[in-house]
Design an enzyme around this catalytic site. Structure first.
Site, mmCIF file in Angstrom:
data_model
loop_
_atom_site.group_PDB
_atom_site.id
_atom_site.type_symbol
_atom_site.label_atom_id
_atom_site.label_comp_id
_atom_site.label_asym_id
_atom_site.label_seq_id
_atom_site.Cartn_x
_atom_site.Cartn_y
_atom_site.Cartn_z
ATOM 1 N N LYS A 15 0.827 -1.217 0.000
ATOM 2 C CA LYS A 15 0.000 0.000 0.000
ATOM 3 C C LYS A 15 0.860 1.266 0.000
ATOM 4 O O LYS A 15 0.619 2.178 -0.772
ATOM 5 C CB LYS A 15 -0.929 0.027 1.231
ATOM 6 C CG LYS A 15 -1.930 -1.108 1.282
ATOM 7 C CD LYS A 15 -2.858 -0.988 2.489
ATOM 8 C CE LYS A 15 -2.165 -1.001 3.832
ATOM 9 N NZ LYS A 15 -1.402 -2.236 4.129
ATOM 10 N N ARG A 90 -9.684 1.342 8.527
ATOM 11 C CA ARG A 90 -9.254 -0.012 8.868
ATOM 12 C C ARG A 90 -10.315 -0.745 9.687
ATOM 13 O O ARG A 90 -10.101 -1.910 10.070
ATOM 14 C CB ARG A 90 -7.973 0.061 9.702
ATOM 15 C CG ARG A 90 -6.720 -0.437 9.007
ATOM 16 C CD ARG A 90 -5.563 -0.304 9.999
ATOM 17 N NE ARG A 90 -4.401 -1.036 9.601
ATOM 18 C CZ ARG A 90 -3.329 -0.493 8.996
ATOM 19 N NH1 ARG A 90 -3.313 0.766 8.669
ATOM 20 N NH2 ARG A 90 -2.284 -1.238 8.720
ATOM 21 N N ARG A 129 11.629 -5.403 5.268
ATOM 22 C CA ARG A 129 11.289 -4.006 4.970
ATOM 23 C C ARG A 129 12.192 -3.023 5.709
ATOM 24 O O ARG A 129 12.449 -3.175 6.901
ATOM 25 C CB ARG A 129 9.820 -3.745 5.342
ATOM 26 C CG ARG A 129 9.437 -2.266 5.238
ATOM 27 C CD ARG A 129 7.958 -2.078 5.101
ATOM 28 N NE ARG A 129 7.236 -2.345 6.339
ATOM 29 C CZ ARG A 129 5.916 -2.162 6.464
ATOM 30 N NH1 ARG A 129 5.204 -1.740 5.428
ATOM 31 N NH2 ARG A 129 5.322 -2.429 7.606
ATOM 32 N N ARG A 162 11.114 -1.164 11.203
ATOM 33 C CA ARG A 162 10.081 -0.867 12.199
ATOM 34 C C ARG A 162 10.041 -1.930 13.284
ATOM 35 O O ARG A 162 10.151 -3.109 12.996
ATOM 36 C CB ARG A 162 8.709 -0.790 11.495
ATOM 37 C CG ARG A 162 8.448 0.577 10.899
ATOM 38 C CD ARG A 162 7.248 0.587 9.986
ATOM 39 N NE ARG A 162 6.048 -0.056 10.523
ATOM 40 C CZ ARG A 162 4.904 -0.117 9.864
ATOM 41 N NH1 ARG A 162 4.795 0.433 8.656
ATOM 42 N NH2 ARG A 162 3.867 -0.721 10.390
ATOM 43 N N ARG A 173 -0.567 -8.542 13.686
ATOM 44 C CA ARG A 173 -1.128 -7.573 12.730
ATOM 45 C C ARG A 173 -1.952 -8.273 11.652
ATOM 46 O O ARG A 173 -2.978 -7.752 11.220
ATOM 47 C CB ARG A 173 0.000 -6.754 12.093
ATOM 48 C CG ARG A 173 0.539 -5.680 13.053
ATOM 49 C CD ARG A 173 1.900 -5.174 12.646
ATOM 50 N NE ARG A 173 1.923 -4.582 11.324
ATOM 51 C CZ ARG A 173 3.016 -4.493 10.565
ATOM 52 N NH1 ARG A 173 4.160 -4.979 10.975
ATOM 53 N NH2 ARG A 173 2.934 -3.924 9.389
HETATM 54 P P1 ADP Z 1 1.069 -1.607 7.570
HETATM 55 O O1 ADP Z 1 2.405 -1.488 6.940
HETATM 56 O O2 ADP Z 1 0.852 -2.835 8.357
HETATM 57 O O3 ADP Z 1 -0.051 -1.374 6.634
HETATM 58 P P2 ADP Z 1 0.725 0.948 8.985
HETATM 59 O O4 ADP Z 1 1.964 1.745 8.967
HETATM 60 O O5 ADP Z 1 -0.385 1.348 8.094
HETATM 61 O O6 ADP Z 1 1.103 -0.558 8.785
HETATM 62 O O7 ADP Z 1 0.142 0.890 10.471
HETATM 63 C C1 ADP Z 1 0.971 0.605 11.577
HETATM 64 C C2 ADP Z 1 0.124 0.553 12.846
HETATM 65 O O8 ADP Z 1 -0.490 1.830 13.088
HETATM 66 C C3 ADP Z 1 -1.025 -0.433 12.835
HETATM 67 O O9 ADP Z 1 -0.613 -1.741 13.191
HETATM 68 C C4 ADP Z 1 -1.964 0.177 13.885
HETATM 69 O O10 ADP Z 1 -1.526 -0.070 15.208
HETATM 70 C C5 ADP Z 1 -1.793 1.668 13.617
HETATM 71 N N1 ADP Z 1 -2.773 2.149 12.622
HETATM 72 C C6 ADP Z 1 -2.500 2.613 11.367
HETATM 73 N N2 ADP Z 1 -3.631 2.961 10.741
HETATM 74 C C7 ADP Z 1 -4.655 2.722 11.607
HETATM 75 C C8 ADP Z 1 -6.068 2.847 11.545
HETATM 76 N N3 ADP Z 1 -6.689 3.310 10.434
HETATM 77 N N4 ADP Z 1 -6.793 2.491 12.646
HETATM 78 C C9 ADP Z 1 -6.199 2.048 13.761
HETATM 79 N N5 ADP Z 1 -4.879 1.885 13.870
HETATM 80 C C10 ADP Z 1 -4.097 2.198 12.816
HETATM 81 P P1 ADP Z 2 2.176 -1.835 3.187
HETATM 82 O O1 ADP Z 2 2.156 -0.330 3.212
HETATM 83 O O2 ADP Z 2 0.952 -2.423 2.545
HETATM 84 O O3 ADP Z 2 2.458 -2.447 4.532
HETATM 85 P P2 ADP Z 2 4.751 -1.570 1.767
HETATM 86 O O4 ADP Z 2 4.517 -0.711 0.581
HETATM 87 O O5 ADP Z 2 5.473 -0.966 2.923
HETATM 88 O O6 ADP Z 2 3.380 -2.268 2.239
HETATM 89 O O7 ADP Z 2 5.559 -2.867 1.260
HETATM 90 C C1 ADP Z 2 5.945 -3.903 2.170
HETATM 91 C C2 ADP Z 2 7.340 -4.413 1.768
HETATM 92 O O8 ADP Z 2 7.241 -5.106 0.520
HETATM 93 C C3 ADP Z 2 8.394 -3.319 1.546
HETATM 94 O O9 ADP Z 2 9.624 -3.826 1.978
HETATM 95 C C4 ADP Z 2 8.368 -3.087 0.045
HETATM 96 O O10 ADP Z 2 9.625 -2.622 -0.433
HETATM 97 C C5 ADP Z 2 8.054 -4.488 -0.477
HETATM 98 N N1 ADP Z 2 7.253 -4.486 -1.718
HETATM 99 C C6 ADP Z 2 6.278 -3.609 -2.076
HETATM 100 N N2 ADP Z 2 5.741 -3.938 -3.270
HETATM 101 C C7 ADP Z 2 6.386 -5.073 -3.674
HETATM 102 C C8 ADP Z 2 6.293 -5.913 -4.846
HETATM 103 N N3 ADP Z 2 5.402 -5.663 -5.821
HETATM 104 N N4 ADP Z 2 7.099 -6.986 -4.904
HETATM 105 C C9 ADP Z 2 7.995 -7.258 -3.904
HETATM 106 N N5 ADP Z 2 8.145 -6.505 -2.797
HETATM 107 C C10 ADP Z 2 7.343 -5.424 -2.674
#
Ligand code: ADP
Ligand code: ADP
Ligand code: ZN
Length: 216
Positions: A15, A90, A129, A162, A173
């Site tokens: 995402k 979420r 990551r 992270r 998660r």
């Molecule tokens: P991910 O890479 O898993 O998508 P995020 O960076 O979006 O992680 O979120 C990290 C953490 O921040 C989540 O595990 C949660 O604790 C909190 N968080 C993020 N967005 C939301 C939301 N919309 N509602 C509640 N908690 C959230």
């Molecule tokens: P989210 O926000 O959904 O948690 P991220 O964009 O942070 O996801 O991506 C999660 C991990 O996967 C990162 O280390 C990123 O560099 C890697 N990644 C993202 N897209 C791809 C892809 N299409 N193929 C392989 N690795 C990917």
């Protein structure tokens, strides 16, 4: 052309990677709730301290503070014409609050693409990551490494891993996602806004599919 997009998908689906690319192409804001919480945390705010207690356990931050923070961010000038929402909503409560707030302004979510990736692949992605401390760009040590080890291609900032990407928190998660966020798939499907995209392809292929899906 669609100005407000909800990017759905489990943790690690891509995402953050895709939202940044798509927001830039659409010339709209990239609004990432996790980044907003981490910014609060690094600035030492009360909200940051509260959020950390949930993030450390892989649980969701309570709806009331999350909804307020996200809607405030969406009201800032750069997001008024549109935004790509990454990580928000979420929960069902967040999705309904978002729709209600937009409706009051005569606006709506245009589409909700879902990036689909299998659980084993999510675990591999999160374990490798690395994130830029300055601009939050995500990298992967094997799948999308920076040009210079440890440094961000976009801004030269330092990369870090992270705390919540540790395997035991990742498991929590993924469970949280299934229990509280997956129900949004049916919610947006019922509104005719859901677009399924195969996330297990190259970053470029996923971007192209997403653009086709949202008509950007
Ligand atoms: P991910 O890479 O898993 O998508 P995020 O960076 O979006 O992680 O979120 C990290 C953490 O921040 C989540 O595990 C949660 O604790 C909190 N968080 C993020 N967005 C939301 C939301 N919309 N509602 C509640 N908690 C959230
Ligand atoms: P989210 O926000 O959904 O948690 P991220 O964009 O942070 O996801 O991506 C999660 C991990 O996967 C990162 O280390 C990123 O560099 C890697 N990644 C993202 N897209 C791809 C892809 N299409 N193929 C392989 N690795 C990917
Ligand atoms: Zn950077």
């Amino acid at each position: 052309m669609s100005a407000r997009v909800v990017l759905l998908g489990p943790p690690g689906a891509g995402k953050g990677t895709q939202a940044a690319l798509i927001a830039e192409r659409m010339s709209v804001a990239h609004v990432a709730s996790g980044d907003l919480f981490r910014k609060h945390l690094s600035e030492g705010t009360e909200l940051g301290a509260l959020a950390k207690t949930y993030m450390d356990k892989g649980e969701l931050v309570p709806d009331d503070v999350t909804i307020r923070m996200a809607l405030e961010r969406m009201a800032e000038p750069d997001a008024r014409a549109g935004c790509v929402l990454d990580g928000f909503p979420r929960t069902m409560e967040q999705a309904k609050a978002l729709d209600a707030a937009l409706e009051e302004q005569g606006e709506r979510i245009a589409s909700a693409p879902l990036i689909e990736v299998e659980p084993e692949e999510l675990v591999r992605r999160l374990a490798g990551r690395w994130i830029c401390r300055s601009c939050q760009t995500p990298y992967h040590e094997a799948f999308s490494p920076p040009r210079t080890a440890g440094l961000c291609d976009a801004c030269g900032g330092g990369l870090y891993q992270r705390d919540d990407d540790k395997p035991e928190v990742v498991r929590a998660r993924l469970e949280t996602y299934e229990r509280q966020t997956a129900p949004l798939i049916a919610y947006y499907e019922a509104q005719g806004k859901l677009r399924r995209v195969n996330g297990q392809r190259s970053v470029e292929q996923v971007t192209a599919d997403l653009e086709a899906a949202i008509g950007a």
